[in-house]
Design an enzyme around this catalytic site. Structure first.
Site, PDB file in Angstrom:
ATOM      1  CG  HIS A  76      -0.527  -0.100   2.737  1.00 18.79           C
ATOM      2  ND1 HIS A  76       0.041   1.622   3.444  1.00 18.79           N
ATOM      3  CD2 HIS A  76      -0.520  -1.015   3.427  1.00 18.79           C
ATOM      4  CE1 HIS A  76       0.462   0.792   4.163  1.00 18.79           C
ATOM      5  NE2 HIS A  76       0.441  -0.283   4.640  1.00 18.79           N
ATOM      6  CG  ASP A  78      -2.671   4.188   2.141  1.00 18.28           C
ATOM      7  OD1 ASP A  78      -2.628   3.253   2.464  1.00 18.28           O
ATOM      8  OD2 ASP A  78      -3.481   4.815   3.435  1.00 18.28           O
ATOM      9  CG  ASP A 106       1.868   0.273   7.897  1.00 20.02           C
ATOM     10  OD1 ASP A 106       2.280   0.169   6.674  1.00 20.02           O
ATOM     11  OD2 ASP A 106       1.472   0.771   8.886  1.00 20.02           O
ATOM     12  CD  GLU A 138      -3.563  -1.184   4.945  1.00 21.31           C
ATOM     13  OE1 GLU A 138      -3.525  -2.138   6.301  1.00 21.31           O
ATOM     14  OE2 GLU A 138      -2.911  -0.461   6.103  1.00 21.31           O
ATOM     15  CD  GLU A 139      -1.631   3.067   7.704  1.00 21.37           C
ATOM     16  OE1 GLU A 139      -2.115   2.057   8.088  1.00 21.37           O
ATOM     17  OE2 GLU A 139      -0.286   2.024   7.332  1.00 21.37           O
ATOM     18  CD  GLU A 163       0.131  -3.984   6.709  1.00 20.99           C
ATOM     19  OE1 GLU A 163       0.712  -3.376   7.934  1.00 20.99           O
ATOM     20  OE2 GLU A 163       0.349  -2.829   5.238  1.00 20.99           O
ATOM     21  CG  HIS A 349      -0.198   3.147  12.558  1.00 20.06           C
ATOM     22  ND1 HIS A 349      -0.989   2.350  12.740  1.00 20.06           N
ATOM     23  CD2 HIS A 349       0.200   2.520  11.265  1.00 20.06           C
ATOM     24  CE1 HIS A 349      -1.694   2.124  11.067  1.00 20.06           C
ATOM     25  NE2 HIS A 349      -0.709   2.197  10.604  1.00 20.06           N
TER      26      HIS A 349
HETATM   27 ZN   LIG Z   1       0.373  -1.309   6.575  1.00 16.76          ZN
END
Ligand SMILES: [Zn+2]
Length: 376
Positions: A76, A78, A106, A138-139, A163, A349
């Protein structure tokens, strides 16, 4: 170009979910086209009007049919937002064998490893079609991958979904579902509660029953997970207008994470049954349930050749994840899907997320071997 240089370029492109991902997609498209991949964009406008693009890059072999992909590498584009005080969020920074930056872990590390892997092999030797798939959003709920699965751009036999798993292959994941529940009452002066009906007391009765549902769910176990059952959470609650008013409305969120084998609406139906029961006891009991999100669980068989291959390559047994991924969308396209990538989800994150350089390099080697094993 080294994997670190590629990661630095990817991190330098701001691709938080709130922005269009067109810039990072253009970058990835150019890298794939330079290697002779056939690329196709799947664009749409999100609810804020920002352009979001899924990109499918295929290395089609003459012997194979274009629509059947042997191996898809999925990342992903984003990232989650970053704290403005993190001045180097978009500048990949090395310290102590780790690379720091927003998305470094991530999931731009996996994307950088995928690009480096395809640049390091002789693509002319491919006998089966290889796909690189880059998704949007995705997020914020795997929205891009879900759209792509609906568009059915190809059928795939195997998919590695990037991931951060510290290079452990994850072959199953819990589903993620969310409902917003609103309980109505009737406002009245709190000195005369008999003239109204408290939405908060009603919501409390329902929540007590939901807690019992959570206990009952423990009897359906799936031993591969920790905890091994479907879990529930009432994470937010809001109700009433003043201390001396009988509350007219109370809203709360109910989130549940389902084990594979349990339909996503199974819990919803158990909760609706409790609501029906409360309505029988109190015909005035009014409640709305808005099912806001249903992400299916997924499970790829432990004896899938892809699981075996990644277990051997990484020297780690396969495991499971309790967070949402794009794997169900790849399964919808026919693939055995495994979630796999460098970096630790526990640092993703966070301000200062990072990927260890040795894991990043090992990921390049494992992805290269995966392509050779499946597509040569
Ligand atoms: Zn991710």
């Amino acid at each position: 170009m080294t994997v670190e240089q590629t990661l630095a370029e990817l991190v330098s492109i701001d691709s938080v979910s709130a922005l269009s991902n067109a810039e990072i997609i253009s970058y990835l498209e150019a890298r794939c086209e330079a290697l002779g991949f056939t690329v196709k964009r799947f664009p749409h406008l999100d609810e804020t009007g920002a352009e979001k693009i899924n990109l499918v890059a295929l290395q089609i072999t003459s012997q194979a049919e274009a629509a059947t992909v042997e191996l898809a590498l999925v990342g992903h584009t984003d990232t989650v937002p970053y704290d403005p005080a993190w001045s180097e969020a978009l500048k990949l920074t090395e310290s102590d064998g780790k690379l720091y930056g927003r998305g470094a872990c991530d999931t731009k590390a996996f994307i950088a490893a995928s690009l480096t892997a395809i640049e390091s092999i002789d693509l002319k030797k491919l006998k089966q079609t290889l796909a690189l798939v880059f998704t949007a959003d995705e997020e914020i709920g795997c929205l891009g991958a879900k759209r792509l699965a609906d568009a059915r751009p190809f059928n795939a036999r195997y998919a590695i979904v990037g991931e951060p798993t510290s290079l452990q292959p994850m072959r199953a994941g819990k589903g993620y579902c969310l409902a917003e529940i609103t309980v109505r009452g009737r406002e009245a002066h709190s000195a005369y509660p008999q003239l109204g009906a408290s939405a908060i007391f009603r919501a409390a009765r329902l929540i007590n029953r939901i807690e019992e549902v959570a206990k009952d769910l423990k009897s359906h176990a799936h031993a591969s997970f920790d905890p091994p059952f479907t879990t529930l959470n009432v994470g937010l609650i809001e109700g009433g207008t003043a201390k001396n008013i009988v509350a007219g409305e109370c809203c709360f969120t109910l989130e549940w994470r389902t084990i594979p084998g349990q339909e996503s609406d199974y819990v919803l139906n158990l909760v609706k049954r409790e609501v029906d029961d409360l309505q029988k006891l109190d015909p005035d009991f009014v409640c709305w349930i808005h099912a806001a999100r249903t992400d299916e669980s997924f499970e790829t068989r432990a004896d899938s050749p892809l699981v075996h291959f990644l277990e051997e390559s990484s020297n780690k047994p396969s495991g499971t994840v309790a967070f949402g991924t794009e794997a169900p969308s790849m399964i919808a396209l026919g693939a055995d899907a495994v979630v796999f990538g460098p970096g630790d989800i526990r640092v993703a994150h966070r301000t200062g997320e990072f990927v260890p350089i040795d894991e990043l390099n090992r990921c390049v080697a494992i992805l290269r071997r995966s392509i050779e094993h499946h597509c040569f």
